[in-house]
Design an enzyme around this catalytic site. Structure first.
Site, mmCIF file in Angstrom:
data_model
loop_
_atom_site.group_PDB
_atom_site.id
_atom_site.type_symbol
_atom_site.label_atom_id
_atom_site.label_comp_id
_atom_site.label_asym_id
_atom_site.label_seq_id
_atom_site.Cartn_x
_atom_site.Cartn_y
_atom_site.Cartn_z
ATOM 1 N N PHE A 44 0.861 -1.322 -0.275
ATOM 2 C CA PHE A 44 0.016 -0.405 -0.248
ATOM 3 C C PHE A 44 0.719 1.372 0.655
ATOM 4 O O PHE A 44 0.220 2.022 0.084
ATOM 5 C CB PHE A 44 -0.714 0.286 1.371
ATOM 6 C CG PHE A 44 -0.315 -0.675 2.320
ATOM 7 C CD1 PHE A 44 0.334 1.192 3.321
ATOM 8 C CD2 PHE A 44 -0.950 -1.881 2.860
ATOM 9 C CE1 PHE A 44 1.083 0.306 4.527
ATOM 10 C CE2 PHE A 44 0.154 -1.562 4.578
ATOM 11 C CZ PHE A 44 0.830 -0.607 4.695
ATOM 12 N N GLY A 47 1.022 3.615 -3.512
ATOM 13 C CA GLY A 47 0.005 5.109 -3.529
ATOM 14 C C GLY A 47 0.005 5.384 -2.549
ATOM 15 O O GLY A 47 -0.903 6.402 -2.924
ATOM 16 N N HIS A 48 -0.020 5.371 -1.548
ATOM 17 C CA HIS A 48 0.164 5.990 -0.170
ATOM 18 C C HIS A 48 0.856 6.466 0.614
ATOM 19 O O HIS A 48 0.991 5.974 1.822
ATOM 20 C CB HIS A 48 -1.125 4.912 0.778
ATOM 21 C CG HIS A 48 -2.306 6.127 1.571
ATOM 22 N ND1 HIS A 48 -2.045 6.475 2.463
ATOM 23 C CD2 HIS A 48 -3.760 6.431 0.746
ATOM 24 C CE1 HIS A 48 -3.162 6.811 3.657
ATOM 25 N NE2 HIS A 48 -3.712 6.728 2.461
ATOM 26 N N PHE A 49 1.603 7.216 0.638
ATOM 27 C CA PHE A 49 1.727 8.400 -0.640
ATOM 28 C C PHE A 49 3.220 7.715 -0.861
ATOM 29 O O PHE A 49 4.076 7.749 0.003
ATOM 30 C CB PHE A 49 0.942 9.866 -0.621
ATOM 31 C CG PHE A 49 -0.417 9.759 0.259
ATOM 32 C CD1 PHE A 49 -1.118 10.034 -0.759
ATOM 33 C CD2 PHE A 49 -0.456 10.020 1.583
ATOM 34 C CE1 PHE A 49 -2.416 9.938 -0.418
ATOM 35 C CE2 PHE A 49 -1.579 9.945 2.118
ATOM 36 C CZ PHE A 49 -2.879 10.252 0.735
ATOM 37 N N ILE A 54 2.614 6.932 4.418
ATOM 38 C CA ILE A 54 1.835 6.579 5.274
ATOM 39 C C ILE A 54 0.230 5.316 5.472
ATOM 40 O O ILE A 54 -0.172 4.902 4.913
ATOM 41 C CB ILE A 54 1.051 8.132 6.390
ATOM 42 C CG1 ILE A 54 -0.202 8.010 5.190
ATOM 43 C CG2 ILE A 54 1.639 9.085 6.636
ATOM 44 C CD1 ILE A 54 -0.955 9.127 5.949
#
Length: 145
Positions: A44, A47-49, A54
Site C-alpha cells: 500500500f 500509492g499511499h503516498f 503512511i
C-alpha cells in the site's frame, strides 16, 4: 502468545492482506493484544503516498478487526477450518490520532464488549511506541462458509 503459524489457523487472510504478525496475549472472552510490523515494503505504500508513505486508516481498522476476529474464534473455540469466518461487519467511533509510518510496530488491543447471535462488538485501540494512533469500536459477524 500466538506465532504466525497459529494465527494462520484462526484467520483466512493471507499476504498481502494478513495484518496480524503476532498475538502477545489472549484472554478467552475478554481481551487480546497483538501487533503488526509495518515495513516500507508493504504494497500500500506504493500509492499511499509515494513521497510521504503512511499506513491507510482503513487498514489500521482492518488490522484491529482481524485481531478481534481471533479473539472471537478463541472464545467460541472454532476456526475457519470448521467452516466459519469472522467478517468485519462495521466500525464506529473511529478516531485517528497520528500517522503510522514505515518501520513502526503497530501494537493493537481489543476488548470484548458484547455478543449476540454471532455478532460481536469490540473496543479497540492501536498504538505506536505507547502512543495511541487509532481507537474504534469494531463489529464482527460470524458466518458459515
Amino acid at each position: 502468545m500466538m506465532h504466525i503459524d497459529e494465527i494462520l489457523e484462526y484467520l483466512p487472510h493471507r499476504y498481502p492482506f494478513l495484518l496480524v504478525d503476532r498475538v502477545t496475549e489472549v484472554e478467552k472472552g475478554k481481551s487480546i493484544k497483538g501487533y503488526k510490523n509495518v515495513s516500507f515494503n508493504e504494497p500500500f505504500f506504493t500509492g499511499h503516498f509515494p513521497d510521504n508513505p503512511i499506513m491507510p486508516g482503513v487498514l489500521i481498522i482492518e488490522a484491529m478487526a482481524q485481531l478481534s476476529g481471533i479473539l472471537g474464534f478463541v472464545t467460541v473455540e472454532r476456526k475457519p477450518s470448521d467452516g466459519v469466518v469472522q467478517y468485519l461487519a462495521g466500525s464506529s467511533k473511529a478516531r485517528f490520532k497520528r500517522p503510522v509510518l514505515p518501520g513502526d510496530r503497530l501494537d493493537m488491543e481489543s476488548e470484548f464488549i458484547s455478543g449476540k447471535r454471532g455478532i460481536w462488538k469490540f473496543d479497540c485501540r492501536a498504538l505506536v511506541d505507547g502512543e495511541v494512533v487509532c481507537v474504534a469500536e469494531i463489529l464482527t459477524a460470524e458466518r458459515e462458509v
